[in-house]
Design an enzyme around this catalytic site. Structure first.
Site, PDB file in Angstrom:
ATOM      1  N   ASP A 448     -18.898  -5.076 -10.922  1.00 33.62           N
ATOM      2  CA  ASP A 448     -17.863  -6.041 -10.543  1.00 33.62           C
ATOM      3  C   ASP A 448     -18.021  -7.294 -11.405  1.00 33.62           C
ATOM      4  O   ASP A 448     -18.991  -7.446 -12.148  1.00 33.62           O
ATOM      5  CB  ASP A 448     -18.043  -6.369  -9.052  1.00 33.62           C
ATOM      6  CG  ASP A 448     -16.875  -7.147  -8.469  1.00 33.62           C
ATOM      7  OD1 ASP A 448     -15.783  -7.152  -9.060  1.00 33.62           O
ATOM      8  OD2 ASP A 448     -17.061  -7.754  -7.392  1.00 33.62           O
ATOM      9  N   GLU A 451     -15.124  -9.167 -16.117  1.00 33.69           N
ATOM     10  CA  GLU A 451     -14.008  -9.455 -17.044  1.00 33.69           C
ATOM     11  C   GLU A 451     -14.446 -10.130 -18.357  1.00 33.69           C
ATOM     12  O   GLU A 451     -13.731  -9.937 -19.347  1.00 33.69           O
ATOM     13  CB  GLU A 451     -12.961 -10.323 -16.330  1.00 33.69           C
ATOM     14  CG  GLU A 451     -12.172  -9.604 -15.283  1.00 33.69           C
ATOM     15  CD  GLU A 451     -13.010  -9.254 -14.029  1.00 33.69           C
ATOM     16  OE1 GLU A 451     -12.745  -8.202 -13.428  1.00 33.69           O
ATOM     17  OE2 GLU A 451     -13.914 -10.021 -13.694  1.00 33.69           O
TER      18      GLU A 451
END
Length: 883
Positions: A448, A451
Site C-alpha cells: 500500500d 504511489e
C-alpha cells in the site's frame, strides 16, 4: 525484403484536416484572443465545450524523407513545420518508426533525432520471428503536414488516424491527436469513471499515480494509458501509449482523442484483435500475464483498519464463522504493526498474532498483512534491521543533493523510500520479508501507499525550483498546480533516472520485488495485492480499487473499475465490500455483499473511524449475514469455473470478468451496459445497485437463438425478449444475487464448504450444463494443487454435449491427484425430449428427467474425471418446447 515492406504502407497527398469544432486541437497557452493569436493559433469562440483557441492546419511536422527500411519495419524523418511553440523545447527533427512486432501488433515510435530520451524500462514482446504477413497497413499523408493512418487490411477500417493535426514533440510536452474508428472507446486509468464507455464530449482524464480516494475525475493510484475501440463492424483493437510521465487524454466528439504527456517519447502499440478477448490476450502476451492465483485467493477475505487488537480481529473472524459464511482469509492493516514500523507487530495489543495465524492455518485459512514502503529512520542504531541494512546497502531514493530523500508517512519519525529498481534493493526486501516470515507465517502480502504517498509536499526538506518540480505544463492531475502534492520531489533520483520519469512505476517496481521475494520465501505461487499499478503490473500482482466510499453509487463504479482492470491485464481485482470511507448501512452492506461476492477478489474492508461492518456484526440472521452467506455460497460453488477462467486467461489470454459486449460485440445496447457483467463467457451477474429497490431490469444480450437460464431455478429465457424483470428481496431468506447462465455452456461446480481447503478435500465436482437452442454445450475445468509455482502441473478436461451424447476429453493430465477427483452429479438443462435411458461408458446409469423444466439429472458412480468417459441418452417420445 524491401518489396515486402512496401506492401504495408502507402503515400497520400490528400489533406484530411478539418476546422469543424469537433476536430479542433487546443492551442493550450492561448487563454484569450491576444495570447492565442500571438502564438500563431486560431481564435474562434464557441458556445460548445470545444476549444476557443486551436492549432492551425500547418502546425506539426513536414517530411524530410520518404519511408525507408529499418529492422522489422519502416521509418520516416520529419522536421518542425512552423514557428509556433506552445511550451518551448520543441524538437526540430524527429524520426517516426513503424515496427512490425507481429502480424497483429504494430509499434509506432516518435523520438527526436540525435537526442537520448527516457524510455519506459518495460519490454513489449512481439512474435519470436519477424512477421512475414501483417493484418494492418499504414498510410502516410504529407500535406499540409505529416500524418498517418493505421488500417485493418481485411476490412479497410481506419483504426488510428492522426490527420486531426497537433503533433508536438518537445522536451516537456508531447501531444498526438487521433481520430478513432468509433465513439465506442473504453479504458485509460486509473480514475473513478462513471461509465465504462467514455463520454466523448471534451472530457479530460489525468494519469499520474496519486494517493487519492476515488472521487470525481481525480487521477488515482495507477497509470494505464491504454484503450480498446470497437469498430463499426464489431471488430475491436487496442492501443497502448507506453509512457510513465504525468499525462492526460481528452476525448473529443470527432470521435477522437488528444493524448498529452510531459516526458519521454511517444511510443504507441496497436493490437489488432479482432475480438475483444483476442485484444486482451495479445496485450497481456506482450507484457506478461497474471498467473492463476492460489485457489484460496478466490475465497472471501476480511479486513479492517481499526481492529486495534488481536482480540477484536478474532471477534470479527469468529462472527463471520458463526454466521456460516464461507471464509478463507483474515487480513491485518497497519494497526497490527508496532508503531507503524514495517516487519513488526504490536507486542502488546497484537502479542498473540503469531499464535492466531497458526490457528488460522490449522483451520485451513490464511493471513495477509499490509506493508508500506517508507522505512522509519528514527529507531536506535542497531535495533531496526530494515533501516540499518538499507542504510548499509545504500538502497534509498535520493534527493537532488544526493542524500536519502526524507519523507513522512505513518511512522512517527521521518522515513526513506527504497529504490525498488535496483537488484540490491530487491535483495534487501527479500531479506526483510524472510525475517518477518520467520515470525509470522503470512500467506500473501498487501503493498500500500506505493504511489509513492507522502504526507508532506515533496520532502521534509522541500524541493528545488527547477523544470522537473515545476514543469511548463501540468496535465489535468489533482493537487492544484503542483505534481509534488502528496508525493516526493520530481528531481529525486533513482537507478532508472529522475523520479519525474519513473514516479508512476514505483508500485510496479515494488510489486515485482515482492513477487520475487514471496516465490523464494514460500516456494508457492505468490499472492500480492497492490494499490499502485502500472502497465504490466498484472504480471506480478492483483489490485483492489482503493479507498472507496460507503455510498450507493460506489457499487456501480466498482463494476466499471473491475472491468477496466481486466482490460489492463489485471484480472484479480475487486473493491472494498460495503465501502471503506464512512459508515455503511445494513441495506447497503447487504447489497454490496451480493455484488462483491462475485468480484474475482472479494474483500470486506473499512476505515479506522468507521463502524464495524464485517457481515456477522449485524447479527447472525441479519440481512447482511444472509446476503453474504447466500452470495458467497454461490461464489464458492462456482470456484472451479472461476479458477479455470484464471488458468485460461494465463494460458490463452483474455479476461475473467468482462463486459457484456465482449461476448456480444455487435449488440449495440450491450456496448453501453456497465451495471451487469460476465464472469467468463457464461455467467452473467446483475446486482441490485439502488437503495430501497427489490427489482431490476436485466438486459439479455444476444440474438433470438440465444438462450439464458436463471442460475437458481434453471428457468429458460430467450434473448429475443431483451428485458427481464428480476426480484431480489433482502427480507426473503432465500434470495440472492440475480445470476443468469448463457445457453451452450457446462459449468464445473462444487458443493460449497466453510473454506476452500475443506471444499477441495472432497475431491468431487458436479457439472451443470445449460444447453443452447440446439441442445449443445461445451465446458472445461482446470485442476491443480492450488498453489504450485509450476504452472504446467495441471489437468485440463473438456466437456462437450451434442444431442443425445456427452463426451469428455482429457487435454492434459499432469496433476497427479486428479486421478482421485470424481464427478458426483450431472445436470443438463434444455433437453426437450423425454429420456428413458442413460448409459455411461455403455453401462446403464441412474437418472431422472423433468419434462416441465426439460432437465436431465444423472447420478454416476465412481465417475473419475480423468477417465475416457462418454454418456449417452435416448428418448421414446418428443414434445419439443420453445424456450
Amino acid at each position: 525484403m524491401r518489396l515486402l515492406l512496401l506492401l504495408f504502407y502507402t503515400f497520400s497527398a490528400i489533406s484530411c484536416t478539418s476546422s469543424t469544432e469537433d476536430q479542433r486541437v487546443e492551442c493550450l497557452p492561448g487563454t484569450d484572443k491576444n495570447s492565442c493569436t500571438a502564438l500563431g493559433c486560431i481564435w474562434e469562440p464557441t458556445e460548445s465545450p470545444a476549444p476557443n483557441c486551436y492549432l492551425p492546419p500547418q502546425y506539426g511536422y513536414s517530411t524530410l524523407s520518404d519511408l525507408y527500411e529499418i529492422e522489422n519495419g519502416m521509418a520516416i524523418d520529419l522536421e518542425k513545420s512552423t514557428s509556433i511553440s506552445m511550451f518551448d523545447g520543441d524538437f526540430e527533427k524527429v524520426t517516426v518508426s513503424f515496427v512490425h512486432m507481429s502480424e497483429n501488433l504494430l509499434r509506432i515510435k516518435m523520438e527526436p533525432v540525435d537526442e537520448k530520451r527516457y524510455q519506459v524500462p518495460i519490454t513489449i514482446l512481439g512474435s519470436e520471428e519477424p512477421p512475414t504477413t501483417m493484418n494492418y497497413e499504414y498510410q502516410i499523408t504529407k500535406d499540409p503536414v505529416f500524418s498517418f493512418k493505421v488500417v485493418r487490411k481485411s476490412t479497410g477500417t481506419v483504426l488510428f488516424d492522426t490527420s486531426l493535426g497537433g503533433l508536438t514533440l518537445a522536451d516537456q510536452f508531447l501531444q498526438l491527436a487521433v481520430q478513432l474508428s468509433s465513439s465506442n472507446i473504453y479504458g485509460f486509468g486509473e480514475q473513478e469513471q462513471p461509465s465504462l464507455r467514455h463520454d466523448m464530449n471534451w472530457k479530460t482524464w489525468g494519469m499520474f499515480a496519486r494517493d487519492h480516494a476515488p472521487e470525481g475525475d481525480a487521477n488515482l493510484y495507477g497509470v494505464h494509458p491504454y484503450y480498446m475501440n470497437v469498430e463499426p463492424d464489431g471488430n475491436t483493437h487496442g492501443v497502448l501509449f507506453l509512457n510513465s510521465n504525468a499525462q492526460e487524454v481528452t476525448m473529443t466528439p470527432a470521435p477522437g482523442l488528444v493524448y498529452r504527456t510531459i516526458g519521454g517519447i511517444l511510443d504507441i502499440y496497436i493490437y489488432l484483435g479482432p475480438t475483444p478477448e483476442k485484444v486482451v490476450g495479445q496485450y497481456t502476451a506482450s507484457l506478461g500475464r497474471y498467473e492463476p492465483p492460489p485457489f484460496w485467493a478466490l475465497g472471501f477475505h476480511l479486513c479492517r483498519w481499526g481492529y486495534n487488537s488481536v482480540a477484536n480481529m478474532k471477534a470479527a473472524w469468529q462472527r463471520t464463522l458463526d454466521s456460516g459464511i464461507p471464509f478463507d482469509v483474515q487480513w491485518g492493516d497497519i494497526d497490527y504493526m508496532d508503531r507503524a514500523l514495517d516487519f513488526t507487530y504490536n507486542p502488546t495489543d497484537f502479542q498473540e498474532l503469531p499464535a492466531f495465524v497458526d490457528e488460522l492455518h490449522e483451520k485451513g485459512m490464511k493471513f495477509v498483512p499490509i506493508l508500506d514502503p517508507c522505512i522509519s529512520t528514527g529507531e536506535p542504531a542497531g535495533s531496526y534491521p530494515p533501516f540499518d541494512e538499507g542504510n548499509t546497502q545504500d538502497i534509498w531514493v535520493k534527493d537532488a543533493s544526493g542524500n536519502p530523500l526524507m519523507a513522512k508517512v505513518w511512522p512517527a519519525d521521518y522515513c526513506h523510500f527504497p529504490d525498488f529498481f535496483t537488484s540490491k534493493t530487491e535483495d534487501w526486501w527479500l531479506n526483510q520479508l524472510a525475517n518477518f516470515y520467520s515470525t509470522i507465517k503470512y500467506d500473501g502480502i498487501w503493498i500500500d501507499m506505493n504511489e509513492p504517498a507522502n504526507f508532506v509536499t515533496g520532502s521534509v526538506d522541500g524541493c528545488q525550483e527547477n523544470k522537473w518540480n515545476n514543469p511548463p505544463y501540468k496535465p489535468k492531475t489533482d493537487g492544484g498546480d503542483s505534481l509534488l502534492d502528496k508525493t516526493i520531489c520530481m528531481d529525486a533520483t533513482q537507478s532508472e533516472g529522475i523520479h519525474y520519469d519513473v514516479h508512476s512505476m514505483f508500485g510496479w517496481s515494488e510489486a515485482r520485488a515482492t513477487n520475487r521475494a514471496l516465490r523464494e520465501i514460500t516456494g508457492k505461487r505468490p499472492f500480492i495485492i497492490s494499490r499502485s499499478t502500472f502497465v504490466g503490473s498484472g504480471k506480478y500482482t492483483g489490485h483492489w480499487l482503493g479507498d472507496n466510499w460507503s455510498e450507493w453509487d460506489n457499487m456501480h463504479f466498482s463494476i466499471i473499475g473491475m472491468l477496466q482492470f481486466n482490460h489492463f491485464g489485471m484480472p484479480l481485482v475487486g473493491a472494498d465490500i460495503c465501502g471503506f470511507i464512512g459508515n455503511t448501512t445494513e441495506e447497503l452492506c447487504a447489497r454490496w455483499h451480493q455484488l462483491g461476492a462475485f468480484y474475482p477478489f472479494s474483500r470486506n474492508h473499512n476505515l479506522l473511524e468507521s463502524i464495524d461492518q464485517d457481515p456477522g456484526v449485524w447479527g447472525l440472521d441479519s440481512i447482511v449475514a444472509r446476503a453474504a452467506r447466500n452470495a458467497l455460497k454461490t461464489k464458492y460453488a462456482l470456484l472451479p469455473y472461476l479458477y479455470s477462467l484464471f488458468y485460461k486467461s494465463y494460458n490463452e489470454g483474455g479476461t475473467v470478468a468482462r463486459p457484456l459486449w465482449h461476448e456480444f460485440v455487435t449488440d449495440q445496447e450491450a456496448l453501453g451496459i456497465d451495471t451487469q457483467f460476465l464472469l467468463g463467457p457464461a455467467v452473467m451477474v446483475s446486482p441490485i445497485l439502488d437503495q430501497g429497490k427489490t427489482k431490476r431490469n436485466v438486459y439479455l444480450p444476444g440474438g433470438e437463438n440465444t438462450v439464458w437460464y436463471d442460475a437458481y431455478t434453471f428457468e429458460r429465457f430467450s434473448a429475443a425478449m431483451k428485458i427481464l424483470e428480476v426480484t431480489s428481496d433482502l427480507n426473503n431468506p432465500e434470495d440472492s444475487t440475480p445470476l443468469h447462465i448463457r445457453g451452450g455452456y457446462i459449468l464445473p461446480v462444487q458443493d460449497p464448504a466453510g473454506n476452500t481447503a475443506q471444499q477441495r478435500e472432497t475431491r468431487t465436482l458436479n457439472l451443470f450444463g445449460y444447453l443452447d437452442s440446439e441442445e449443445k454445450g461445451t465446458g472445461e475445468v482446470y485442476l491443480d494443487d492450488g498453489e504450485s509455482m509450476d504452472l504446467t502441473l495441471y489437468t485440463h478436461v473438456k466437456f462437450m454435449v451434442n444431442p443425445g451424447k456427452m463426451d469428455f476429453e482429457v487435454v492434459q493430465d499432469a496433476y497427479t491427484d486428479a486421478m482421485n477427483w470424481k464427478i458426483d452429479y450431472i445436470r443438463l438443462a434444455g433437453i426437450s425430449q423425454n429420456i428413458d435411458k442413460v448409459e455411461i461408458n455403455g453401462e446403464a446409469a441412474i437418472f431422472t428427467y423433468n419434462p416441465e423444466y426439460q432437465i436431465l439429472d444423472i447420478l454416476p458412480e465412481n465417475f473419475m474425471i480423468t477417465g475416457a468417459n462418454s454418456i449417452t441418452w435416448t428418448s421414446s417420445a418428443s414434445h419439443q418446447q420453445s424456450p
